[in-house]
Design a protein around this motif. Structure first.
Motif, PDB file in Angstrom:
ATOM      1  N   ILE A  52      25.249   1.980   5.475  1.00  0.00           N
ATOM      2  CA  ILE A  52      25.008   3.466   4.856  1.00  0.00           C
ATOM      3  C   ILE A  52      25.691   3.598   3.745  1.00  0.00           C
ATOM      4  O   ILE A  52      25.190   4.107   2.548  1.00  0.00           O
ATOM      5  N   ILE A  53      26.914   2.997   3.511  1.00  0.00           N
ATOM      6  CA  ILE A  53      27.650   3.227   2.396  1.00  0.00           C
ATOM      7  C   ILE A  53      27.103   2.513   1.252  1.00  0.00           C
ATOM      8  O   ILE A  53      27.180   3.106   0.156  1.00  0.00           O
ATOM      9  N   TRP A  54      26.597   1.255   1.565  1.00  0.00           N
ATOM     10  CA  TRP A  54      26.107   0.518   0.425  1.00  0.00           C
ATOM     11  C   TRP A  54      24.824   1.521  -0.159  1.00  0.00           C
ATOM     12  O   TRP A  54      24.432   1.244  -1.281  1.00  0.00           O
ATOM     13  N   ARG A  55      24.060   1.941   0.845  1.00  0.00           N
ATOM     14  CA  ARG A  55      22.909   2.783   0.443  1.00  0.00           C
ATOM     15  C   ARG A  55      23.101   3.736  -0.599  1.00  0.00           C
ATOM     16  O   ARG A  55      22.493   4.308  -1.654  1.00  0.00           O
ATOM     17  N   ASP A  56      24.480   4.525  -0.337  1.00  0.00           N
ATOM     18  CA  ASP A  56      24.918   5.409  -1.336  1.00  0.00           C
ATOM     19  C   ASP A  56      25.240   4.986  -2.558  1.00  0.00           C
ATOM     20  O   ASP A  56      25.073   5.695  -3.485  1.00  0.00           O
ATOM     21  N   PHE A  57      26.036   3.881  -2.378  1.00  0.00           N
ATOM     22  CA  PHE A  57      26.512   3.170  -3.499  1.00  0.00           C
ATOM     23  C   PHE A  57      25.262   2.952  -4.485  1.00  0.00           C
ATOM     24  O   PHE A  57      25.556   3.355  -5.666  1.00  0.00           O
ATOM     25  N   PHE A  58      24.377   2.217  -3.912  1.00  0.00           N
ATOM     26  CA  PHE A  58      23.248   2.032  -4.913  1.00  0.00           C
ATOM     27  C   PHE A  58      22.600   3.245  -5.396  1.00  0.00           C
ATOM     28  O   PHE A  58      22.109   3.307  -6.578  1.00  0.00           O
ATOM     29  N   MET A  59      22.435   4.126  -4.787  1.00  0.00           N
ATOM     30  CA  MET A  59      22.154   5.350  -5.391  1.00  0.00           C
ATOM     31  C   MET A  59      22.758   6.120  -6.438  1.00  0.00           C
ATOM     32  O   MET A  59      22.504   6.560  -7.668  1.00  0.00           O
ATOM     33  N   MET A  60      24.155   6.187  -6.224  1.00  0.00           N
ATOM     34  CA  MET A  60      25.032   6.517  -7.324  1.00  0.00           C
ATOM     35  C   MET A  60      25.013   5.541  -8.653  1.00  0.00           C
ATOM     36  O   MET A  60      25.016   5.918  -9.820  1.00  0.00           O
ATOM     37  N   LEU A  61      24.759   4.350  -8.468  1.00  0.00           N
ATOM     38  CA  LEU A  61      24.735   3.485  -9.491  1.00  0.00           C
ATOM     39  C   LEU A  61      23.520   3.775 -10.545  1.00  0.00           C
ATOM     40  O   LEU A  61      23.505   3.796 -11.625  1.00  0.00           O
ATOM     41  N   LEU A  62      22.207   3.610  -9.571  1.00  0.00           N
ATOM     42  CA  LEU A  62      21.408   4.073 -10.569  1.00  0.00           C
ATOM     43  C   LEU A  62      21.045   5.464 -11.010  1.00  0.00           C
ATOM     44  O   LEU A  62      20.594   5.730 -12.270  1.00  0.00           O
ATOM     45  N   TRP A  63      21.840   6.353 -10.498  1.00  0.00           N
ATOM     46  CA  TRP A  63      21.898   7.705 -11.323  1.00  0.00           C
ATOM     47  C   TRP A  63      22.851   7.555 -12.524  1.00  0.00           C
ATOM     48  O   TRP A  63      22.477   8.324 -13.475  1.00  0.00           O
ATOM     49  N   HIS A  64      23.942   7.137 -12.418  1.00  0.00           N
ATOM     50  CA  HIS A  64      24.826   6.733 -13.631  1.00  0.00           C
ATOM     51  C   HIS A  64      24.320   5.681 -14.523  1.00  0.00           C
ATOM     52  O   HIS A  64      24.773   6.046 -15.587  1.00  0.00           O
ATOM     53  N   PHE A  65      23.727   4.835 -13.949  1.00  0.00           N
ATOM     54  CA  PHE A  65      22.976   3.644 -15.031  1.00  0.00           C
ATOM     55  C   PHE A  65      21.558   3.672 -14.748  1.00  0.00           C
ATOM     56  O   PHE A  65      21.204   2.625 -14.163  1.00  0.00           O
ATOM     57  N   PRO A  66      20.785   4.556 -15.302  1.00  0.00           N
ATOM     58  CA  PRO A  66      19.530   4.636 -14.803  1.00  0.00           C
ATOM     59  C   PRO A  66      18.569   3.521 -15.573  1.00  0.00           C
ATOM     60  O   PRO A  66      17.223   2.994 -15.204  1.00  0.00           O
ATOM     61  N   ASN A  67      19.356   3.006 -16.645  1.00  0.00           N
ATOM     62  CA  ASN A  67      18.720   1.578 -17.138  1.00  0.00           C
ATOM     63  C   ASN A  67      18.562   0.347 -16.278  1.00  0.00           C
ATOM     64  O   ASN A  67      17.841  -0.183 -16.480  1.00  0.00           O
ATOM     65  N   THR A  68      19.259   0.498 -15.107  1.00  0.00           N
ATOM     66  CA  THR A  68      19.227  -0.692 -14.191  1.00  0.00           C
ATOM     67  C   THR A  68      17.908  -0.961 -13.503  1.00  0.00           C
ATOM     68  O   THR A  68      17.708  -1.775 -12.729  1.00  0.00           O
ATOM     69  N   ALA A  69      17.175   0.315 -13.620  1.00  0.00           N
ATOM     70  CA  ALA A  69      15.840   0.294 -12.846  1.00  0.00           C
ATOM     71  C   ALA A  69      14.976  -0.854 -13.511  1.00  0.00           C
ATOM     72  O   ALA A  69      14.206  -1.285 -12.728  1.00  0.00           O
TER      73      ALA A  69
END
Length: 229
Positions: A52-69
């Motif tokens: 669950i923590i990994w899931r939240d981490f990936f959400m934060m990562l995409l929020w702060h680095f939207p280019n990684t999509a």
């Protein structure tokens, strides 16, 4: 509660349909609170809490680095010249690679819209390393097929397996799909459920040899990283 308590023991057993919580779809559409799952996991199973923590981490990562999509987080990994063979990609999509665990996973995905965690890793690793196809091709296919698709989690895990993410498996690590089969489905119960022709003349030969594919991808990525330095 029993599924949560035993999650760390059963999560990598794809033949067991009750081996995971199967709540990813409810989390995806908000019909189950992630806080509720986290509270239960905190009380009963540290491994589920970590997921669950990994899931939240990936959400934060995409929020702060939207280019990684749409591009690799690691700049050195943005210049890899993938093979992107369309016929091999089609064989992967349809579960016709000649590697039983990969094919079983892709066929389950196509028929049900679901894929167990360990099998997701295996099919993703096979596409990006053995066939040396751009992780974005696989990410898009999962987006079209998965009922529990979430962009952040999907992108994060694809980049993890491709070795291109903020935190990822080493780019030179290439999992053997046969070794994974021995670990998670030694009796081939899961494979035979989805690939009934395995072991017969109707089943195709492996699309690529493991050692050759490993060396090909590792050398190509190494060259790209050196060129980007």
């Amino acid at each position: 509660d029993s599924i949560v308590r035993n999650y760390h023991n059963t999560r990598n057993t794809p033949a067991d349909e009750h081996g995971t919580t199967r709540e990813s779809l409810n989390l995806r559409f908000g019909t189950l609170s992630v806080r509720q799952v986290l509270r239960q996991a905190k009380a009963l199973n540290d491994k589920l809490m970590a997921e669950i923590i990994w899931r939240d981490f990936f959400m934060m990562l995409l929020w702060h680095f939207p280019n990684t999509a749409t591009e690799s987080y690691d700049p050195k990994m943005r210049h890899i010249r993938y093979r992107n063979n369309e016929d091999e990609f089609k064989a992967w999509c349809e579960g016709r690679t000649g590697y039983p665990l990969v094919d079983a996973g892709m066929r389950e995905l196509n028929e049900t819209g679901y894929l167990p965690n360990r099998v997701r890793m295996t099919v993703a690793g096979f596409l990006t390393k053995h066939l040396f196809i751009d992780w974005r091709w696989g990410e898009k296919y999962f987006a079209d097929q998965l009922l529990d698709y979430e962009m952040a989690n999907n992108v994060g895990n694809w980049q993890w397996m491709a070795g291109t993410g903020a935190i990822s498996a080493p780019w030179f690590r290439v999992y053997s799909p046969d070794s994974q089969l021995e670990k998670v489905d030694p009796d081939m119960e899961y494979v035979k459920r989805w690939v009934p022709e395995v072991g017969t003349s109707a089943y195709p030969a492996p699309i690529v040899e493991h050692k050759f594919a490993r060396e090909r991808s590792v050398e190509a990525i190494r060259a790209a990283r050196i060129a980007a330095s």
